[in-house]
Motif scaffolding. Structure first.
Motif, PDB file in Angstrom:
ATOM      1  N   GLU A 176       0.826  -1.204   0.000  1.00 14.58           N
ATOM      2  CA  GLU A 176       0.000   0.000   0.000  1.00 14.58           C
ATOM      3  C   GLU A 176       0.862   1.256   0.000  1.00 14.58           C
ATOM      4  OE1 GLU A 176      -2.469  -0.531   3.420  1.00 14.58           O
ATOM      5  OE2 GLU A 176      -3.933  -1.772   2.361  1.00 14.58           O
ATOM      6  N   TYR A 201      -5.186  -4.602  -5.210  1.00 13.59           N
ATOM      7  CA  TYR A 201      -4.985  -3.388  -4.413  1.00 13.59           C
ATOM      8  C   TYR A 201      -5.622  -2.173  -5.076  1.00 13.59           C
ATOM      9  CZ  TYR A 201      -1.738  -6.430  -2.011  1.00 13.59           C
ATOM     10  OH  TYR A 201      -1.201  -7.471  -1.310  1.00 13.59           O
ATOM     11  N   ILE A 253      -6.970   0.938  -3.199  1.00 14.85           N
ATOM     12  CA  ILE A 253      -6.121   2.046  -2.742  1.00 14.85           C
ATOM     13  C   ILE A 253      -6.284   3.235  -3.672  1.00 14.85           C
ATOM     14  CG2 ILE A 253      -3.763   2.786  -2.242  1.00 14.85           C
ATOM     15  CD1 ILE A 253      -3.065  -0.167  -1.775  1.00 14.85           C
TER      16      ILE A 253
END
Length: 264
Positions: free
Chosen positions: A132, A251, A254
């Motif tokens: 992240e 991801y 994000i």
């Protein structure tokens, strides 16, 4: 015109974000590479080529493709590299390649993205927090890079020492020859025979036999097959067992949380 190759999504994300902020065309080179399609690419705007880095260089198959490719229109070219932390001599090689094409090399930018090299324990996978953090920092870097391109400024990166070049030039082909093998790839009973791995392999190294993937000898360890398998049915010997395979799509939450920027 933004051109890119991306195996597990890192480079694709950076390329598409740059294209969005520049309001420019974005082309995935995968099909062109697979088909050896070298039809002329024309752009009135600067060319921006986005590539991952394997073993301190741009993927060898991508370098080979670009050397044969003809570019017309704007003579300026920028490079954007994504890596797990070290881009090595990628910029130097790109500069040499495009100077031979009589094009103006306008520098390169480096983005430190999450590591996807799951088939080698020498390069440990990152924790969720580390992934992240890298994505957030890379996202924050896109704006300044785009601003430089819009202003016609050259992109700057750190100096590459002669010692790095001396080590990398002979090391890369040796590593690629002896370490980038496909013989340890195999599919488990979770394989559904979808053929996605076949479609995503840039070297056409995977075929389906009775709806099961079979790997040939020409592999670049890009991780496209293992990183994009919808059922996580691909393994590499015992190295990948019980190890999460990386794909940027996991991801996406994000970047979806980032404020949307309006075009200038």
């Amino acid at each position: 015109m933004i051109l890119y190759f991306s195996a597990t999504g890192n480079t694709e994300y950076i390329a598409k974000e740059i294209a969005k902020q520049l309001d420019d065309e974005c082309i995935n080179l995968l099909d062109r590479v697979k088909k050896s399609d070298h039809s002329v690419l024309h752009s009135d705007k600067p060319f921006i080529i986005c590539a991952p880095v394997y073993v301190c260089e741009m993927p060898r198959f991508m370098s080979k493709y670009l050397k044969k490719q003809t570019f017309t229109g704007n003579r300026n070219v920028y490079f954007v590299f994504t890596s797990g932390g070290y881009c090595g001599i990628s910029g130097q090689l790109a500069k040499s390649m495009f100077r031979k094409k009589k094009m103006n090399y306008c520098g390169h930018a480096e983005f430190k993205m999450p590591r996807n090299y799951v088939t080698n324990d020498a390069y440990p996978m990152l924790s969720r927090e580390e992934v992240e953090e890298r994505i957030i920092k890379s996202h924050e870097k896109i704006g300044p890079v785009v601003a430089d391109i819009k202003a016609g400024r050259k992109l700057t990166s750190r100096h590459i020492f002669l010692s790095e070049t001396i080590i990398t030039v002979p090391f890369n082909p040796i590593w690629c020859k002896f370490k980038l093998r496909a013989k340890d790839f195999y599919s488990t009973d979770k394989c559904i025979g979808c053929g996605k791995c076949v479609k995503l392999c840039p070297l056409n190294n995977i075929t389906l036999n009775k709806r099961k993937p079979v790997w040939g000898n020409n592999c670049t360890h890009c991780m496209a097959c293992i990183g994009n398998c919808p059922t996580q049915a691909i393994e590499y010997g015992t190295v990948t067992q019980n190890k999460e395979q990386y794909n940027f799509g996991k991801y996406r939450y994000i970047v979806d949380s980032f404020p949307k920027k309006n075009k200038d």
